[in-house]
Design an enzyme around this catalytic site. Sequence first.
Site, PDB file in Angstrom:
ATOM      1  N   TYR A   1      -3.131   5.292   8.665  1.00 27.46           N
ATOM      2  CA  TYR A   1      -2.540   3.964   8.428  1.00 27.46           C
ATOM      3  C   TYR A   1      -1.368   3.819   9.388  1.00 27.46           C
ATOM      4  O   TYR A   1      -0.211   3.940   9.018  1.00 27.46           O
ATOM      5  CB  TYR A   1      -2.098   3.842   6.969  1.00 27.46           C
ATOM      6  CG  TYR A   1      -1.870   2.429   6.481  1.00 27.46           C
ATOM      7  CD1 TYR A   1      -2.948   1.585   6.219  1.00 27.46           C
ATOM      8  CD2 TYR A   1      -0.589   1.943   6.242  1.00 27.46           C
ATOM      9  CE1 TYR A   1      -2.744   0.295   5.740  1.00 27.46           C
ATOM     10  CE2 TYR A   1      -0.382   0.656   5.760  1.00 27.46           C
ATOM     11  CZ  TYR A   1      -1.460  -0.162   5.511  1.00 27.46           C
ATOM     12  OH  TYR A   1      -1.253  -1.436   5.029  1.00 27.46           O
TER      13      TYR A   1
ATOM     14  N   TYR B   1       0.852  -1.198   0.000  1.00 26.90           N
ATOM     15  CA  TYR B   1       0.000   0.000   0.000  1.00 26.90           C
ATOM     16  C   TYR B   1       0.883   1.242   0.000  1.00 26.90           C
ATOM     17  O   TYR B   1       1.938   1.273   0.643  1.00 26.90           O
ATOM     18  CB  TYR B   1      -0.920  -0.027   1.235  1.00 26.90           C
ATOM     19  CG  TYR B   1      -1.926   1.101   1.272  1.00 26.90           C
ATOM     20  CD1 TYR B   1      -2.690   1.407   0.156  1.00 26.90           C
ATOM     21  CD2 TYR B   1      -2.110   1.849   2.426  1.00 26.90           C
ATOM     22  CE1 TYR B   1      -3.610   2.439   0.188  1.00 26.90           C
ATOM     23  CE2 TYR B   1      -3.026   2.889   2.469  1.00 26.90           C
ATOM     24  CZ  TYR B   1      -3.774   3.178   1.336  1.00 26.90           C
ATOM     25  OH  TYR B   1      -4.673   4.201   1.362  1.00 26.90           O
TER      26      TYR B   1
END
Length: 286
Positions: free
Chosen positions: A182, A172
């Site tokens: 995140y 990612y």
Amino acid sequence: KGKRAFIAGVADDNGYGWAIAKSLAAAGAEILVGTWVPALNIFETSLRRGKFDESRVLPDGSLMEITKVYPLDAVFDNLEDVPEDIKTNKRYAGSSNWTVQEVAESVKQDFGSIDILVHSLANGPEVTKPLLETSRKGYLAAISASSYSYVSLLKHFLPIMNPGGSSISLTYIASERIIPGYGGGMSSAKAALESDTKVLAFEAGRKHKVRVNTISAGPLRSRAAKAIGFIDMMIDYSLANAPLQKELSAEEVGNTAAFLASPLASAITGALIYVDNGLNAMGVGV
Ligand code: NAI
């Protein structure tokens, strides 16, 4: 002769692992999956009861067959690694041979070899915490489950991978650009995974003629992503800002994995391929 794939990280029909399994099956591969031990029961029951049958339909109308489901916990390399509380845990005690080394041994005993290895798993217990609030334990757990798990899988499966084989992981963009939310060291874990992709491509290429690539995928409403808590925002952001203004489907990632695993990609190794509607190429939001 058809190829055989082992896909680690399939526990329902919503995630990238399932979509990759489907694309590989549609291309004629035999499918083996590794399912996280605590999720094994519900996954196998749902499979058996036909809960996934609609999602099993392949482009030719047939249903994807999963030849075998292996219990797996990719944070343990072998039995010596497993602490007592896990050994006696009710959800684990019902299964056996789920450490990485044992799974590779079981696959070898059952099938002899594989051609394709897919790592579609991640876990960061403190993912919802900013990096500055992440504990050492949480950070290392993220790295263990999301990065070293791949080194370990590849290490144990390489000896049974046929030359010309292909290994793929999912990453990612939070590894290289700031994606607030995140957290928990997950951005760090993806950075490690991407760097390791290059080193592993060298080592696996020289030693076993196996290619190693990673797909940097755009946002998908998977079970893991929902646990992070900001997935709808990321999907909306991509819709508003990416060059291609459409929702990303898991199938698009699956098809890229099938390409990377095929001879069409025979000179591609050590690569990071974005499958994100082009969002990575933007410099500003619009
Ligand atoms: P998912 O929930 O379908 O897959 C994650 C899987 O990892 C689950 O099946 C879970 O049971 C398994 N797992 C967790 N810890 C494990 C362990 N110790 N041993 C074995 N299995 C374990 O979710 P998703 O999102 O499809 O994730 C697959 C990969 O895609 C992950 O690497 C994720 O980081 C990556 N990815 C996901 C994006 C998204 O928006 N959903 C975006 C970019 C990358």
